[in-house]
Design an enzyme around this catalytic site. Structure first.
Site, PDB file in Angstrom:
ATOM      1  N   ASP A 156       0.780  14.724   4.385  1.00 38.03           N
ATOM      2  CA  ASP A 156      -0.270  14.075   5.164  1.00 38.03           C
ATOM      3  C   ASP A 156       0.304  12.863   5.881  1.00 38.03           C
ATOM      4  O   ASP A 156       1.151  12.153   5.340  1.00 38.03           O
ATOM      5  CB  ASP A 156      -1.404  13.632   4.228  1.00 38.03           C
ATOM      6  CG  ASP A 156      -2.502  12.908   4.972  1.00 38.03           C
ATOM      7  OD1 ASP A 156      -3.066  11.937   4.434  1.00 38.03           O
ATOM      8  OD2 ASP A 156      -2.811  13.311   6.115  1.00 38.03           O
ATOM      9  N   GLY A 206      -2.227   8.670  -9.677  1.00 38.81           N
ATOM     10  CA  GLY A 206      -3.110   7.519  -9.574  1.00 38.81           C
ATOM     11  C   GLY A 206      -2.725   6.673  -8.383  1.00 38.81           C
ATOM     12  O   GLY A 206      -1.761   6.955  -7.687  1.00 38.81           O
ATOM     13  N   GLU A 258      -8.209   8.001  -4.470  1.00 37.93           N
ATOM     14  CA  GLU A 258      -7.647   7.046  -3.529  1.00 37.93           C
ATOM     15  C   GLU A 258      -8.682   5.979  -3.207  1.00 37.93           C
ATOM     16  O   GLU A 258      -9.874   6.202  -3.382  1.00 37.93           O
ATOM     17  CB  GLU A 258      -7.290   7.790  -2.259  1.00 37.93           C
ATOM     18  CG  GLU A 258      -6.267   7.081  -1.425  1.00 37.93           C
ATOM     19  CD  GLU A 258      -5.705   8.007  -0.374  1.00 37.93           C
ATOM     20  OE1 GLU A 258      -4.634   8.574  -0.613  1.00 37.93           O
ATOM     21  OE2 GLU A 258      -6.362   8.150   0.665  1.00 37.93           O
ATOM     22  N   HIS A 297       0.810  -1.214   0.000  1.00 36.65           N
ATOM     23  CA  HIS A 297       0.000   0.000   0.000  1.00 36.65           C
ATOM     24  C   HIS A 297       0.841   1.261   0.000  1.00 36.65           C
ATOM     25  O   HIS A 297       0.500   2.246  -0.634  1.00 36.65           O
ATOM     26  CB  HIS A 297      -0.929  -0.038   1.218  1.00 36.65           C
ATOM     27  CG  HIS A 297      -1.925   1.058   1.252  1.00 36.65           C
ATOM     28  ND1 HIS A 297      -3.119   1.008   0.575  1.00 36.65           N
ATOM     29  CD2 HIS A 297      -1.916   2.260   1.865  1.00 36.65           C
ATOM     30  CE1 HIS A 297      -3.791   2.124   0.781  1.00 36.65           C
ATOM     31  NE2 HIS A 297      -3.086   2.895   1.556  1.00 36.65           N
ATOM     32  N   HIS A 311     -10.192   3.084  -0.308  1.00 37.75           N
ATOM     33  CA  HIS A 311     -10.244   2.665   1.098  1.00 37.75           C
ATOM     34  C   HIS A 311     -11.036   1.376   1.158  1.00 37.75           C
ATOM     35  O   HIS A 311     -11.970   1.226   1.947  1.00 37.75           O
ATOM     36  CB  HIS A 311     -10.906   3.767   1.945  1.00 37.75           C
ATOM     37  CG  HIS A 311     -10.007   4.286   3.009  1.00 37.75           C
ATOM     38  ND1 HIS A 311     -10.419   4.522   4.299  1.00 37.75           N
ATOM     39  CD2 HIS A 311      -8.698   4.619   2.985  1.00 37.75           C
ATOM     40  CE1 HIS A 311      -9.405   4.981   5.012  1.00 37.75           C
ATOM     41  NE2 HIS A 311      -8.355   5.051   4.247  1.00 37.75           N
ATOM     42  N   ASN A 312     -10.656   0.431   0.275  1.00 36.95           N
ATOM     43  CA  ASN A 312     -11.464  -0.774   0.109  1.00 36.95           C
ATOM     44  C   ASN A 312     -11.466  -1.659   1.346  1.00 36.95           C
ATOM     45  O   ASN A 312     -12.518  -2.111   1.801  1.00 36.95           O
ATOM     46  CB  ASN A 312     -10.958  -1.580  -1.095  1.00 36.95           C
ATOM     47  CG  ASN A 312     -10.935  -0.741  -2.364  1.00 36.95           C
ATOM     48  OD1 ASN A 312     -11.633   0.272  -2.466  1.00 36.95           O
ATOM     49  ND2 ASN A 312     -10.133  -1.143  -3.334  1.00 36.95           N
ATOM     50  N   HIS A 313     -10.268  -1.947   1.865  1.00 38.44           N
ATOM     51  CA  HIS A 313     -10.197  -2.903   2.972  1.00 38.44           C
ATOM     52  C   HIS A 313     -10.838  -2.378   4.252  1.00 38.44           C
ATOM     53  O   HIS A 313     -11.618  -3.095   4.895  1.00 38.44           O
ATOM     54  CB  HIS A 313      -8.746  -3.330   3.205  1.00 38.44           C
ATOM     55  CG  HIS A 313      -8.193  -4.115   2.051  1.00 38.44           C
ATOM     56  ND1 HIS A 313      -7.835  -3.526   0.877  1.00 38.44           N
ATOM     57  CD2 HIS A 313      -7.999  -5.432   1.888  1.00 38.44           C
ATOM     58  CE1 HIS A 313      -7.421  -4.461   0.029  1.00 38.44           C
ATOM     59  NE2 HIS A 313      -7.504  -5.632   0.615  1.00 38.44           N
TER      60      HIS A 313
END
Lengths: 730, 84, 226
Positions: free
Chosen positions: A252, A516, A78, A34, A80-82
């Protein structure tokens, strides 16, 4: 996946000794898929990212594109699937938080959000729970931070029942001269501002770098709760810090927490760092140095300023009641030295930490996919009206009103068009002129799961068409590639082909891919991947927002014209799935040079003020696009399908439902038809009037003199506006 | 028999509670109640349940809350108790 | 020139929108004031804009209503300074008991964002100076806790009101109440966003700029009284 044996050996060689626990944790976090992109970096280099209007390409937390002289747009996508699979409400919410903060790092003001959701079948109880909570999470967070959610894309498919894809994008606005492009220098101070650090999200990035476990309680450590109130304060305070030139560099604290932020900055600028972990403001007093290094607590940012400005920065932070701590400074050493209460707990070379070796992963197409690329033999539907209604009422087609009415799309008073009325969202710059931008996101998981190369290419083309249809000039795109397990060659093949498809089409359309993201390991506990999906978000330039085009039919008596050629391309179509239960066939051929010619023609027609309404043709085919224009406009149509320019079409269903690329529908005045046809032939685009707009409650389809069917407008409107809400709320 | 069962939902100990923190910092402490050391916010439900005995009533509420996801077992801690 | 204070709390997010509308449509001078810095002196009118002050935690507007800033607003009202509360601002005025009634969660249980048709009833005071009784206006709403509740209609019968037209009530508000004013109209609160409905470019097809009447009214009121 945890670090491989080879990676651990390499770390020992880099350090010259066995790694301390803290050092190992830093590597494990930073070298996770990630954060490091080790499985994708090599292939991503194929994407074209340069153009003269690209100010910052891939590399920083977000790219920047000049849209008008002196005005830049910063945008990013971006996933944030999991986290969303485990805790949909907080997972989706914190996804929004993260993407907005990335935009802030360049000194830009976030002005719009997009949500691109690939969800399961809402009639499945688990998927239903995910749908409702993902939307609520985005709604609650996005609304509270005052950034309007103006557009999105949604797709419902059972492969996402337990593993949803939650892609979010944010658009920021900034004067080119205020972009934070300066480098930090030795002596500069490092502050962490925002939320205090806690145990949430420990090693969340390595959580996103492996498949979900059966026992979701084990994944609890990765759950992060968002606090939009602190995020809003961060947005406000950073806006003022930037305007008053008090800050040099911002980063960030996202995936990988403090470790990633520090290592990437130091590596990018050939610097070293001295960090005193005990200075960090914390939520729990017993956090260990290791936990402090890799915690992924939300709403934290790194601010770099020089000593002379520190007092003013601190005054501003205290005025806005934003918690902060001064944790260290930069130097020339090239090494990251971390101290905790006087003791050195980590000493790592920055560049080695930030850049793990990229992996060359093997890939090969799975046999069962090649098997899908066959000619499909299906009976022609007996009742074409029934087929039309089934397709138009399908969840992938109908209005997303149930979703977007939960989002504040108007805050900021830049949003010129409300959702659902046009092919893209349009925002004015709010600078006293009528200048603005268009923004849209698209994906088709069915295409990419059957033919990832064509699917990736077509996603770019669809985004391009949507930006053109609304009247804008497409300028740049970002991509999110959602795929399965990169360690499995038959999953990785999809990723490789999607990249190549995007790269090819972006090159042909001259659309730089300025940034991306990649999300791997989207598979269930049985090792089956979800439908690999390429999401493309694009922006376009608009000189006058009062002249944008919407899809709703405007006037009785207008003519309806189609631009582009229709081929018999039912492969991978919504019709094939909804009416015949088949997900196979050849994905429609991408047609870049035709896309460019039709887009040029469209731009010319719009410049000449010939176009009253415009809609691109995509999922569902020609008939769906026609019905969408009629239903949103509240006007009927008389259509003669024999007038549609085609090549090779033999059947009615092919004509209605084929998903051939590079086609648009436009509503025009009858008096302009000849001029338009003449222009079309100059641009080498097939065009034809196919019908008329009528102030009636029906859509009548004929083929020459033969009547095919008549559909009731009110019935279709009821289906269109209410089907999704019914499916979700029962 | 009808039993009255209460369900209290709060965030698990390690999970952030921005609502409780904000109310504590910006309302309670600011208006002088410095003796209040901590605030946790949550949800409260009351159910009237028909059951053979109180044990069954509690079990039903526990099971139902889990199955229907009245709370999210990943982030929430629950207390189920009889009223009266 | 008359000056308007636009109050800002942690979580307020429609402050710049209101500033823009006041300046461009109302042609008035205005300034965004951080709640800690707010005092009554020097302001000819006060607007509490929309947003999510303190995250809407506890109840929307509940925490902001207990700040010193809002105590000073109450003082300002007693001194005859006009006060307008938009959306979250309305919720704050209600929680501070400067307007009667309560605002609860929408009956759908969800946030709702859409354009609505409204009508103005018994207009009084500076904020509705240019409106006539029964005037229909269009504005968008964007809220989750906008369902108005009052124990007895008698309490509000004589007050200036803004109501959702029949069939246009987005949240189940009692008596279709979208907004309400004090008896002299000095204080006005409403859930819809006039600052999003004051310029033609922002108005969807089929609706009109219903918000400009508020800004034009206060502008005239501050110039020549009400």
């Amino acid at each position: 996946m945890p670090l491989s044996k080879e990676e651990i050996e390499l770390i020992k060689r880099i350090l010259g000794h066995e790694p301390r626990a803290e050092e190992l944790a830093m590597f494990e976090s930073q070298w996770s898929e990630h954060c490091s992109y080790k499985s994708s970096r090599l292939l991503l280099k194929l994407l074209p990212s340069h153009a003269k209007h690209v100010i910052i390409g891939p590399g920083r937390d977000a790219p920047a594109v000049e849209v008008f002289p002196g005005v830049a747009i910063v945008f990013k996508i971006e996933s944030h699937n999991h986290p969303s699979a485990v805790d949909p409400y907080n997972g989706a919410a914190t996804g929004i938080g993260g993407i907005v903060r990335d935009i802030l790092t360049l000194g830009a003001k976030p002005i719009a959000l997009l949500d691109l959701l690939y969800l399961g079948n809402p009639r499945d109880p688990h998927a239903n729970w995910l749908v409702r909570n993902i939307v609520k999470g985005i709604s609650d967070y996005g609304n509270r931070i005052g950034v309007p959610t103006v557009a999105g894309d949604t797709w419902f498919d059972k492969s996402f029942n337990k593993q949803p894809l939650v892609n979010v994008a944010c658009i920021g606005l900034v004067e080119t001269k205020k972009l934070l492009t300066a480098a930090p220098e030795p002596g500069d101070l490092i502050l962490v501002v925002g939320n205090s650090t806690g145990r949430d999200g420990l090693l969340g990035s390595s959580f996103a770098s492996r498949p979900l476990s059966e026992d979701t309680d084990k994944d609890l450590g990765a759950v992060q709760v968002g606090d939009p109130l602190i995020e809003k304060l961060l947005i406000d305070v950073i806006d003022e810090l930037v305007n008053r030139n008090l800050v040099k560099y911002i980063k960030d604290l996202g995936g990988g927490g403090l470790t990633t932020a520090i290592s990437e900055t130091a590596a990018d600028y050939n610097l070293g760092v001295e960090i005193y972990l005990d200075k960090l403001h914390v939520r729990e007093s017993d956090l260990t140095p290791l936990e402090l290094l890799v915690s992924e607590s939300q709403e934290r940012m790194l601010i770099v300023t020089d000593r002379s400005r520190l007092r003013q920065v601190v005054e501003l932070l205290e005025h806005y009641e934003v918690p902060y701590s001064i944790i260290g400074s930069f130097n020339n050493s090239g090494r990251i030295k971390v101290y905790y209460k006087e003791k050195l707990v980590a000493d790592v070379p920055a560049k080695d930490l930030a850049h793990p070796p990229a992996l060359e992963r093997p890939y090969k197409p799975p046999v069962k996919v090649i098997d899908l690329w066959k000619s499909i033999s299906i009976p022609e539907p007996n009742d074409i009206a029934d087929a039309i209604v089934k397709v138009f009422g399908s969840l992938n087609i109908v209005s997303r009103r149930w979703i977007y009415e939960q989002y504040d799309y108007g805050v900021g008073i830049r949003t010129v068009l409300e959702p659902g009325r046009a092919d893209a969202a349009v925002l004015r710059l709010l600078d006293g002129t009528n200048r603005g931008i268009a923004v849209k996101g698209d994906a088709n998981p069915r295409y990419t799961s059957i033919d990832p190369f064509r699917g990736g290419a077509n996603a770019v083309a669809e985004c391009f068409r949507n930006l053109v249809a609304v009247g804008s000039e497409p300028l740049a795109i970002v991509d999110e590639l959602n795929a399965g397990n990169p360690e499995k060659p038959e999953h990785y093949w999809f990723f490789a082909q999607m990249v190549k498809g995007v790269a090819w089409m972006a090159d042909e359309l001259k659309l730089p891919v300025v940034g991306g993201k990649v999300s791997f390991y989207n598979e269930n506990e049985r090792g089956e991947q979800v439908k690999p999906t390429t999401t493309i978000v694009g922006i376009g330039r608009i000189h006058d927002v009062s002249k944008t085009l919407t899809i709703d039919l405007k006037e009785h008596g207008s003519s309806i014209m189609i631009l582009g050629t229709t081929y018999p391309e039912l492969g991978a179509s919504e019709y094939l799935y909804v009416v015949h239960g088949i997900e196979a066939g050849e994905v429609p051929i991408p047609r870049p040079s035709l896309e460019l010619r039709v887009a040029s023609l469209m731009r010319q027609l719009i410049r000449n003020n010939y176009v009253k309404s415009a809609h691109d043709i995509s999922v569902g085919g020609l008939i769906v696009a026609l019905l969408e224009m009629a239903v949103t406009g509240g006007l009927g149509l008389n259509i003669d399908l024999s007038k549609v320019p085609t090549r090779g079409i033999r059947r009615l269903d092919e004509l209605l439902f084929s998903e051939s690329q590079a086609r648009y529908l436009i509503e025009i005045d009858e008096g302009n038809v000849d001029k338009i046809l003449k222009l079309a032939s100059e641009y080498n685009v097939e065009a034809s009037v196919i019908g008329k707009v009528v102030d009636k409650n029906h859509i009548e389809l004929r083929y020459n003199s033969r009547k095919i069917t008549v559909l009731d407008l009110e019935f279709l409107a009821e289906l269109y506006y209410n089907n999704l809400g019914k499916a979700i709320e029962g | 028999m009808i039993y009255t069962v209460e369900l209290l939902i709060t965030n698990k100990k390690n999970v952030r509670d921005p609502e409780g923190d904000t109310i504590h910092k910006h309302l309670i402490l600011r208006r002088g109640y410095k003796c209040v050391r901590k605030v946790r916010a949550g949800k409260y439900f009351v159910f009237e349940v028909e059951a053979n005995d109180s044990e069954e009533a509690l079990r039903i509420v526990r099971e139902m809350s889990f199955k229907l996801r009245l709370y999210n077992p990943i982030v929430h801690h629950i207390e189920v108790r009889l009223r009266g | 020139m008359a000056k308007i204070a636009i109050l800002k709390f942690p979580g307020t997010n429609c402050d710049y929108d209101v500033l823009w509308a006041i300046k461009s449509v109302g042609n008035l001078d205005a300034e965004i004031v951080w709640y800690k810095d707010f005092s009554v002196k020097g302001w000819d009118a006060i607007i509490i804009p929309g947003g999510f002050s303190y995250g809407d935690w506890l109840r929307a507007g509940a925490i902001a209503a207990r700040t010193r800033a809002v105590e000073r607003i109450a003082e300002a009202v007693s001194q005859g300074v006009p006060v307008l509360g938009i959306c979250n601002g309305f919720q704050i005025l209600i929680e501070a008991e400067l307007l009667p009634g309560a605002l609860l969660l929408n009956d759908s249980g969800k946030f709702v964002c859409r354009w609505i048709r409204l009508k103005i009833e018994k207009p009084k005071g500076p904020w509705l100076l240019l409106a006539y009784d029964g005037q229909e206006v269009d504005m968008p709403v964007a809220h989750a806790e906008g369902r108005y509740y009052v124990e007895d209609y008698i309490q509000i019968e004589a007050l200036p009101k803004i109501k959702y037209l029949d069939g246009w009530n987005p949240n189940g508000s009692a008596y279709n109440i979208a907004g309400i004013g004090s008896s002299d109209g000095l204080v006005l609160g409403l859930m819809p966003h006039p600052e999003r409905a004051a310029e033609p470019i922002l108005v969807p097809r089929g609706f009109s700029t219903g918000g400009s009447i508020v800004f034009k009214s206060i502008s005239k009121a501050l110039k020549s009284g009400w």
